[in-house]
Design a protein around this motif. Structure first.
Motif, PDB file in Angstrom:
ATOM      1  N   THR B 206       0.834  -1.211   0.000  1.00  0.00           N
ATOM      2  CA  THR B 206       0.000   0.000   0.000  1.00  0.00           C
ATOM      3  C   THR B 206       0.868   1.260   0.000  1.00  0.00           C
ATOM      4  N   GLN B 207       2.177   1.084  -0.093  1.00  0.00           N
ATOM      5  CA  GLN B 207       3.042   2.274  -0.087  1.00  0.00           C
ATOM      6  C   GLN B 207       3.896   2.384  -1.337  1.00  0.00           C
ATOM      7  N   ALA B 208       3.953   1.318  -2.120  1.00  0.00           N
ATOM      8  CA  ALA B 208       4.696   1.380  -3.379  1.00  0.00           C
ATOM      9  C   ALA B 208       4.136   0.311  -4.300  1.00  0.00           C
ATOM     10  N   ASP B 209       4.386   0.436  -5.573  1.00  0.00           N
ATOM     11  CA  ASP B 209       3.948  -0.559  -6.558  1.00  0.00           C
ATOM     12  C   ASP B 209       4.394  -1.957  -6.108  1.00  0.00           C
ATOM     13  N   PRO B 210       3.443  -2.892  -5.955  1.00  0.00           N
ATOM     14  CA  PRO B 210       3.815  -4.245  -5.509  1.00  0.00           C
ATOM     15  C   PRO B 210       4.874  -4.899  -6.401  1.00  0.00           C
ATOM     16  N   LYS B 211       4.935  -4.519  -7.667  1.00  0.00           N
ATOM     17  CA  LYS B 211       5.974  -5.111  -8.529  1.00  0.00           C
ATOM     18  C   LYS B 211       7.368  -4.794  -7.979  1.00  0.00           C
ATOM     19  N   THR B 212       7.571  -3.560  -7.562  1.00  0.00           N
ATOM     20  CA  THR B 212       8.889  -3.162  -7.055  1.00  0.00           C
ATOM     21  C   THR B 212       9.150  -3.743  -5.667  1.00  0.00           C
ATOM     22  N   MET B 213       8.092  -4.194  -4.991  1.00  0.00           N
ATOM     23  CA  MET B 213       8.216  -4.744  -3.642  1.00  0.00           C
ATOM     24  C   MET B 213       8.371  -6.264  -3.655  1.00  0.00           C
ATOM     25  N   GLN B 214       8.369  -6.880  -4.832  1.00  0.00           N
ATOM     26  CA  GLN B 214       8.466  -8.345  -4.913  1.00  0.00           C
ATOM     27  C   GLN B 214       9.808  -8.817  -4.369  1.00  0.00           C
ATOM     28  N   THR B 215       9.762  -9.832  -3.517  1.00  0.00           N
ATOM     29  CA  THR B 215      10.987 -10.481  -3.039  1.00  0.00           C
ATOM     30  C   THR B 215      10.812 -11.992  -3.200  1.00  0.00           C
ATOM     31  N   PRO B 217      12.656 -16.217  -3.772  1.00  0.00           N
ATOM     32  CA  PRO B 217      13.546 -16.977  -4.665  1.00  0.00           C
ATOM     33  C   PRO B 217      13.175 -16.862  -6.150  1.00  0.00           C
ATOM     34  N   ALA B 218      11.886 -16.806  -6.487  1.00  0.00           N
ATOM     35  CA  ALA B 218      11.516 -16.724  -7.906  1.00  0.00           C
ATOM     36  C   ALA B 218      11.974 -15.385  -8.490  1.00  0.00           C
ATOM     37  N   MET B 219      11.770 -14.313  -7.725  1.00  0.00           N
ATOM     38  CA  MET B 219      12.186 -12.994  -8.205  1.00  0.00           C
ATOM     39  C   MET B 219      13.696 -12.951  -8.420  1.00  0.00           C
ATOM     40  N   ARG B 220      14.455 -13.627  -7.538  1.00  0.00           N
ATOM     41  CA  ARG B 220      15.915 -13.657  -7.688  1.00  0.00           C
ATOM     42  C   ARG B 220      16.380 -14.692  -8.714  1.00  0.00           C
ATOM     43  N   GLY B 221      15.443 -15.492  -9.222  1.00  0.00           N
ATOM     44  CA  GLY B 221      15.810 -16.531 -10.179  1.00  0.00           C
ATOM     45  C   GLY B 221      16.668 -17.625  -9.545  1.00  0.00           C
ATOM     46  N   ASP B 222      16.399 -17.911  -8.280  1.00  0.00           N
ATOM     47  CA  ASP B 222      17.225 -18.881  -7.558  1.00  0.00           C
ATOM     48  C   ASP B 222      16.693 -20.302  -7.779  1.00  0.00           C
ATOM     49  N   ILE B 252       6.442 -15.031 -11.838  1.00  0.00           N
ATOM     50  CA  ILE B 252       7.250 -14.001 -11.155  1.00  0.00           C
ATOM     51  C   ILE B 252       8.618 -13.894 -11.835  1.00  0.00           C
ATOM     52  N   LEU B 253       9.198 -15.054 -12.144  1.00  0.00           N
ATOM     53  CA  LEU B 253      10.482 -15.094 -12.842  1.00  0.00           C
ATOM     54  C   LEU B 253      10.410 -14.324 -14.161  1.00  0.00           C
ATOM     55  N   GLU B 254       9.399 -14.620 -14.949  1.00  0.00           N
ATOM     56  CA  GLU B 254       9.261 -13.958 -16.253  1.00  0.00           C
ATOM     57  C   GLU B 254       9.023 -12.461 -16.093  1.00  0.00           C
ATOM     58  N   ARG B 255       8.203 -12.098 -15.126  1.00  0.00           N
ATOM     59  CA  ARG B 255       7.872 -10.682 -14.931  1.00  0.00           C
ATOM     60  C   ARG B 255       9.095  -9.885 -14.525  1.00  0.00           C
ATOM     61  N   HIS B 256      10.008 -10.504 -13.785  1.00  0.00           N
ATOM     62  CA  HIS B 256      11.147  -9.741 -13.272  1.00  0.00           C
ATOM     63  C   HIS B 256      12.405  -9.903 -14.110  1.00  0.00           C
ATOM     64  N   GLN B 257      12.333 -10.757 -15.128  1.00  0.00           N
ATOM     65  CA  GLN B 257      13.478 -10.833 -16.044  1.00  0.00           C
ATOM     66  C   GLN B 257      13.276  -9.928 -17.246  1.00  0.00           C
ATOM     67  N   SER B 258      12.006  -9.655 -17.557  1.00  0.00           N
ATOM     68  CA  SER B 258      11.744  -8.863 -18.787  1.00  0.00           C
ATOM     69  C   SER B 258      11.778  -7.372 -18.483  1.00  0.00           C
TER      70      SER B 258
END
Lengths: 258, 258
Positions: B206-215, B217-222, B252-258
């Protein structure tokens, strides 16, 4: 204690700042000397850019890097600090990964989602510790107790399950918010309209079993609405979101009919 | 205003109680006379068990039943109250469904998740209104403004998108909590360990775009962690949860790699 930190990301930032209140953060080592320097400045530490520069008299080194880098980091650092207690901060990485290279191995895992922009309440953040050596475990226990009122000695197996649960409760719920945002953005509707709903949903789930708090068309078995929503996503050519909608609705339906 | 309410579920309860502060709730009609009587008692109304008992001089009737029952209810009630403004409270049902049977049709949709056990903050709950007639729209606007500081005139199409977004932001994030609970329950780990994480995740979004707040293993591509978590779910014979894990991680992986 005289502490060294490896990494300069979100976990490193939050831990360094929190621990610097009572302890001396001596050195920060990161692949990026810039990032190390930025963090070092905040906690009156020195930034170093080679493991050979580590002070071998440190009491504790905290490895706060991504899971996939932990193994390489320990190989690189161990020869320079063979006698120093070293812990990683990962939920899913077994202590064994450190211990097979470095005898004085441990884990210091704070169960929280960290952002650079936001302070967290350490006193309520659960911290899970583990150590290969009993004395080291006592050291970590005391350190964790200084930060948090909720400290637990957990095995690597227990931590792994907990981290898996956290992926659903945090990373995946955040992705649901991300999808909601994408849907309202297309309509140029203000995402903040959903804030009371998001906060109330999270708060409810901390006061009763989330299963009993489930609401929505899938829980009610409302096939008309389910079909309309899927049609809307199909019309918008968002087959990715349709796949999520379908899978979740089907599982919620089954869970609440049985 | 003299108001009648159809339904005695969660939405009916919350609306009846909130509106009774300034208006007279005259009658509550529900398939279950018991439930109608329970609610009626709380707001000094009469419970009725047949639409023929409706007072034809009511100013407003609110249909707070499940989406799939709205069409049947309006067919049943319209002959007894042909001149009374009637609104439904659904996000995804078009006003047209009422209007084709009953000329003085409208919508009064509060965007919130309601439980019987919890009070909600009406002043911050967005309310979306729609009416076939301009004067009726003014009436609903005033009524909504008494409850909430966030009132909007939305078309049925706009409301549908918003409700779809709400399903992801609320119903599906709650299902993620439900899964997390199932995972910790197997290990007999206390679910409350995840509360700070769940609340922080919602507050962040509720304080920033949830996309930028994603954390996570999938976001890190681990890939190591992703495989370990899926193996854990496979070992526990939870192919349903594995399917969720796989789909979300991939997206999540695809969204944060592109």
């Amino acid at each position: 204690m005289r502490i060294g930190i490896i990494g300069a990301g979100r976990v490193a930032h939050h831990l360094a700042r929190a621990l610097s209140a009572r302890h001396q953060i001596v050195q920060i080592y990161s692949r990026s000397l810039d990032k190390a320097a930025q963090l070092a400045q905040q906690v009156q530490a020195s930034a170093i850019h080679s493991p050979a520069q580590f002070d071998a008299t440190l009491d504790l080194v905290i490895i706060a890097v991504s899971d996939q880098s932990i193994a390489a980091v320990i190989e690189q650092v161990h020869p320079h600090l063979p006698e120093v207690l070293m812990v990683h901060t990962s939920g899913s990485t077994a202590m064994q990964l450190l211990q097979q290279v470095h005898a004085r191995a441990g884990v210091f895992y704070p169960l929280q989602t960290f952002s650079l922009e936001r302070e967290i309440d350490w006193s309520q953040t659960p911290v899970f510790i583990e150590a290969a050596d009993e004395d080291d475990q006592a050291v970590l226990l005391q350190l964790a107790n200084e930060l948090s009122q909720r400290v637990y000695a957990y095995s690597s197996e227990q931590r792994l399950s907990l981290h898996l649960a956290a992926v659903f409760a945090c990373n995946f719920s955040n992705y649901c918010y991300d999808i909601a945002r994408q849907i309202v953005d297309v309509q140029q509707v203000d995402f903040s309209l959903l804030y009371p709903l998001m906060l109330e949903t999270a708060q409810k789930a901390t006061q009763a079993d989330p299963k009993t708090m489930q609401t929505g068309p899938a829980m009610r078995g409302d096939q008309n609405i389910l079909q309309m929503h899927q049609q809307l996503l199909a019309d918008a050519q968002r087959l990715d979101l349709q796949a999520v909608y379908q899978l979740f609705s089907q599982q919620i339906l089954e869970r609440h009919q049985s």
